[in-house]
Design a protein around this motif. Structure first.
Motif, PDB file in Angstrom:
ATOM      1  N   SER A  19       6.888   1.789 -11.791  1.00  0.00           N
ATOM      2  CA  SER A  19       7.167   0.904 -12.930  1.00  0.00           C
ATOM      3  C   SER A  19       7.404  -0.528 -12.462  1.00  0.00           C
ATOM      4  O   SER A  19       6.903  -1.476 -13.081  1.00  0.00           O
ATOM      5  CB  SER A  19       8.389   1.420 -13.690  1.00  0.00           C
ATOM      6  N   ARG A  20       8.153  -0.684 -11.343  1.00  0.00           N
ATOM      7  CA  ARG A  20       8.407  -2.030 -10.839  1.00  0.00           C
ATOM      8  C   ARG A  20       7.118  -2.712 -10.402  1.00  0.00           C
ATOM      9  O   ARG A  20       6.924  -3.912 -10.614  1.00  0.00           O
ATOM     10  CB  ARG A  20       9.414  -1.996  -9.681  1.00  0.00           C
ATOM     11  N   VAL A  21       6.212  -1.950  -9.808  1.00  0.00           N
ATOM     12  CA  VAL A  21       4.954  -2.538  -9.340  1.00  0.00           C
ATOM     13  C   VAL A  21       4.083  -2.948 -10.522  1.00  0.00           C
ATOM     14  O   VAL A  21       3.584  -4.082 -10.597  1.00  0.00           O
ATOM     15  CB  VAL A  21       4.192  -1.550  -8.441  1.00  0.00           C
ATOM     16  N   LEU A  22       3.916  -2.018 -11.466  1.00  0.00           N
ATOM     17  CA  LEU A  22       3.000  -2.288 -12.577  1.00  0.00           C
ATOM     18  C   LEU A  22       3.555  -3.344 -13.532  1.00  0.00           C
ATOM     19  O   LEU A  22       2.784  -4.092 -14.151  1.00  0.00           O
ATOM     20  CB  LEU A  22       2.713  -0.991 -13.334  1.00  0.00           C
ATOM     21  N   ASN A  23       4.879  -3.416 -13.648  1.00  0.00           N
ATOM     22  CA  ASN A  23       5.490  -4.398 -14.553  1.00  0.00           C
ATOM     23  C   ASN A  23       5.963  -5.652 -13.838  1.00  0.00           C
ATOM     24  O   ASN A  23       6.475  -6.577 -14.491  1.00  0.00           O
ATOM     25  CB  ASN A  23       6.684  -3.764 -15.278  1.00  0.00           C
ATOM     26  N   ARG A  24       5.794  -5.656 -12.483  1.00  0.00           N
ATOM     27  CA  ARG A  24       6.248  -6.801 -11.690  1.00  0.00           C
ATOM     28  C   ARG A  24       7.692  -7.172 -12.032  1.00  0.00           C
ATOM     29  O   ARG A  24       8.038  -8.326 -12.237  1.00  0.00           O
ATOM     30  CB  ARG A  24       5.341  -8.009 -11.923  1.00  0.00           C
ATOM     31  N   SER A  25       8.522  -6.130 -12.046  1.00  0.00           N
ATOM     32  CA  SER A  25       9.891  -6.336 -12.512  1.00  0.00           C
ATOM     33  C   SER A  25      10.946  -6.127 -11.441  1.00  0.00           C
ATOM     34  O   SER A  25      12.128  -6.076 -11.745  1.00  0.00           O
ATOM     35  CB  SER A  25      10.186  -5.378 -13.673  1.00  0.00           C
ATOM     36  N   GLY A  26      10.557  -6.041 -10.197  1.00  0.00           N
ATOM     37  CA  GLY A  26      11.564  -5.849  -9.159  1.00  0.00           C
ATOM     38  C   GLY A  26      10.963  -5.930  -7.767  1.00  0.00           C
ATOM     39  O   GLY A  26       9.734  -5.962  -7.595  1.00  0.00           O
ATOM     40  N   PRO A  27      11.813  -5.965  -6.743  1.00  0.00           N
ATOM     41  CA  PRO A  27      11.334  -6.094  -5.358  1.00  0.00           C
ATOM     42  C   PRO A  27      10.692  -4.802  -4.852  1.00  0.00           C
ATOM     43  O   PRO A  27      11.282  -3.730  -4.945  1.00  0.00           O
ATOM     44  CB  PRO A  27      12.617  -6.416  -4.581  1.00  0.00           C
ATOM     45  N   VAL A  28       9.464  -4.919  -4.336  1.00  0.00           N
ATOM     46  CA  VAL A  28       8.734  -3.792  -3.732  1.00  0.00           C
ATOM     47  C   VAL A  28       7.954  -4.352  -2.546  1.00  0.00           C
ATOM     48  O   VAL A  28       7.395  -5.452  -2.628  1.00  0.00           O
ATOM     49  CB  VAL A  28       7.771  -3.128  -4.739  1.00  0.00           C
ATOM     50  N   SER A  29       7.861  -3.578  -1.448  1.00  0.00           N
ATOM     51  CA  SER A  29       7.136  -4.061  -0.267  1.00  0.00           C
ATOM     52  C   SER A  29       5.653  -4.197  -0.569  1.00  0.00           C
ATOM     53  O   SER A  29       5.118  -3.522  -1.448  1.00  0.00           O
ATOM     54  CB  SER A  29       7.336  -3.098   0.906  1.00  0.00           C
ATOM     55  N   GLU A  30       4.995  -5.093   0.197  1.00  0.00           N
ATOM     56  CA  GLU A  30       3.566  -5.316  -0.018  1.00  0.00           C
ATOM     57  C   GLU A  30       2.773  -4.040   0.201  1.00  0.00           C
ATOM     58  O   GLU A  30       1.812  -3.737  -0.521  1.00  0.00           O
ATOM     59  CB  GLU A  30       3.069  -6.421   0.918  1.00  0.00           C
ATOM     60  N   GLY A  31       3.167  -3.238   1.198  1.00  0.00           N
ATOM     61  CA  GLY A  31       2.456  -1.988   1.470  1.00  0.00           C
ATOM     62  C   GLY A  31       2.542  -1.031   0.313  1.00  0.00           C
ATOM     63  O   GLY A  31       1.552  -0.395  -0.069  1.00  0.00           O
ATOM     64  N   MET A  32       3.725  -0.925  -0.274  1.00  0.00           N
ATOM     65  CA  MET A  32       3.906  -0.015  -1.403  1.00  0.00           C
ATOM     66  C   MET A  32       3.142  -0.520  -2.621  1.00  0.00           C
ATOM     67  O   MET A  32       2.583   0.272  -3.386  1.00  0.00           O
ATOM     68  CB  MET A  32       5.399   0.117  -1.734  1.00  0.00           C
ATOM     69  N   VAL A  33       3.112  -1.855  -2.786  1.00  0.00           N
ATOM     70  CA  VAL A  33       2.353  -2.399  -3.906  1.00  0.00           C
ATOM     71  C   VAL A  33       0.891  -1.983  -3.804  1.00  0.00           C
ATOM     72  O   VAL A  33       0.269  -1.561  -4.786  1.00  0.00           O
ATOM     73  CB  VAL A  33       2.480  -3.935  -3.945  1.00  0.00           C
ATOM     74  N   ARG A  34       0.318  -2.082  -2.590  1.00  0.00           N
ATOM     75  CA  ARG A  34      -1.095  -1.713  -2.413  1.00  0.00           C
ATOM     76  C   ARG A  34      -1.305  -0.231  -2.682  1.00  0.00           C
ATOM     77  O   ARG A  34      -2.298   0.167  -3.303  1.00  0.00           O
ATOM     78  CB  ARG A  34      -1.545  -2.079  -1.005  1.00  0.00           C
ATOM     79  N   ARG A  35      -0.366   0.608  -2.221  1.00  0.00           N
ATOM     80  CA  ARG A  35      -0.504   2.060  -2.413  1.00  0.00           C
ATOM     81  C   ARG A  35      -0.456   2.424  -3.903  1.00  0.00           C
ATOM     82  O   ARG A  35      -1.251   3.230  -4.391  1.00  0.00           O
ATOM     83  CB  ARG A  35       0.603   2.796  -1.660  1.00  0.00           C
TER      84      ARG A  35
END
Length: 328
Positions: A19-35
């Motif tokens: 949810s954080r990645v798709l909504n850009r609503s919180g801190p996530v590592s670049e690697g996890m974003v790509r995954r």
């Protein structure tokens, strides 16, 4: 259709991370974003956009006054705003500068905001209503007498007030009294006060002097009374409002005369600054704040309870200051 849980399982993370990645609503590592994005793409995930919530527009009324700088109308506005605040209703304000043309424009602006009701102080209600659209929200006149079209009004008895302040001067020995006012076509209140003055003078068998009409909003500090004082020889001057009375006192003093030693001066309204000058101004004190609150309550009663429009009249009080001298 793929879900956030499907993406989380494929990417090896929690649904909160997805949810954080798709909504850009919180801190996530670049690697996890790509995954997460690769997992969503592989699963053919399509994000469903939620419609933006509808913003509920706050109810508001429109208020027209002649001048925002006149303490009289500022006091009325205070009463209106305090009453509307209790009901959670906003107040839109427009001013006419005592100009019938600007008055029509100001009311047009207020109507464009789709108010739930209007409180209007106009130059002359019988003339002003001719320029208004046929369809109007609930409307209350403030300081203007009611009309067949606008039967809801909150006023004081300006004619009687003009009569009583004139009688007060007559009782103090004054026989030649000059009435100084803004233009009558800009204020039916001033005209009513002058009418009452004329009735009192006629009843006492005294001459009625022609009123001196000047602009309401400009030039009070430069008022020149040299010619009317010489031509009409008054011993007292009635000003149609207190601001104008202060201008009259200044003009009298510029002629080398004292107040009240050489000239008595009275006004209408009872504004605070009139009590601060030396000597304090003799005036008819009007209930401006309570009139505003009463107009607001009447409008709410009509708009919310379908109450019958009615004319409410509030009393005034003559305040004897120190600007009137007893003659003889």
């Amino acid at each position: 259709m793929s879900t956030l849980q499907d993406i989380a399982s494929k990417a090896g993370c929690s649904t909160a991370t997805v949810s954080r990645v798709l909504n850009r609503s919180g801190p996530v590592s670049e690697g996890m974003v790509r995954r997460v994005r690769k997992a969503a793409s592989d699963l053919g995930y399509r994000r469903t956009e939620r419609p933006a919530p509808m913003i509920r527009r706050r109810s508001a009324i429109g208020v027209l006054i002649p001048s925002i700088t006149n303490p009289v109308f500022a006091a009325s506005l205070l009463g209106i705003q305090n009453r509307m605040r209790v009901s959670g209703i906003g107040v839109l304000i427009a001013q006419s500068d005592y100009d019938p043309a600007r008055e029509a424009e100001a009311i047009e602006y207020l109507l464009s905001e789709k108010p739930t009701g209007l409180i209007l102080t106009v130059c002359n209600p019988l003339k002003s209503e001719l320029s208004l659209p046929f369809a109007m929200p609930p409307t209350v006149l403030l300081n203007n007498l009611p009309t067949p079209r606008f039967p809801a009004a909150v006023t004081t008895d300006n004619r009687l007030a003009g009569q009583e302040i004139t009688e007060y001067l007559i009782e103090h020995g004054h026989r030649r009294i000059l009435f100084v006012s803004g233009h009558f076509d800009a204020s039916d209140r001033a005209k009513l006060r002058y009418d009452g003055h004329c009735e009192a003078m006629a009843a006492a068998g005294l001459p009625v002097l022609d009123a001196l009409q000047i602009p309401f909003v400009t030039g009070h500090d430069e008022l020149d009374l040299a010619e009317p004082l010489k031509r009409q020889r008054p011993t007292a001057i009635i000003a149609s409002n207190d601001l104008l009375a202060l201008g009259v006192i200044g003009a009298v003093r510029r002629e080398g005369l004292s107040v009240p030693g050489d000239m008595s001066v009275v006004g209408f309204d009872g504004i605070a600054i009139g009590r601060l000058i030396d000597p304090p101004l003799t005036t008819v004190e009007m209930p401006d704040t309570s009139m505003g609150a009463t107009a607001a309550s009447l409008l709410l009663d009509i708009a919310e309870n379908a109450a019958t429009p009615r004319h409410l009249m509030i009393g005034y009080k003559l305040h004897a200051g120190g600007t009137v001298r007893r003659l003889g």
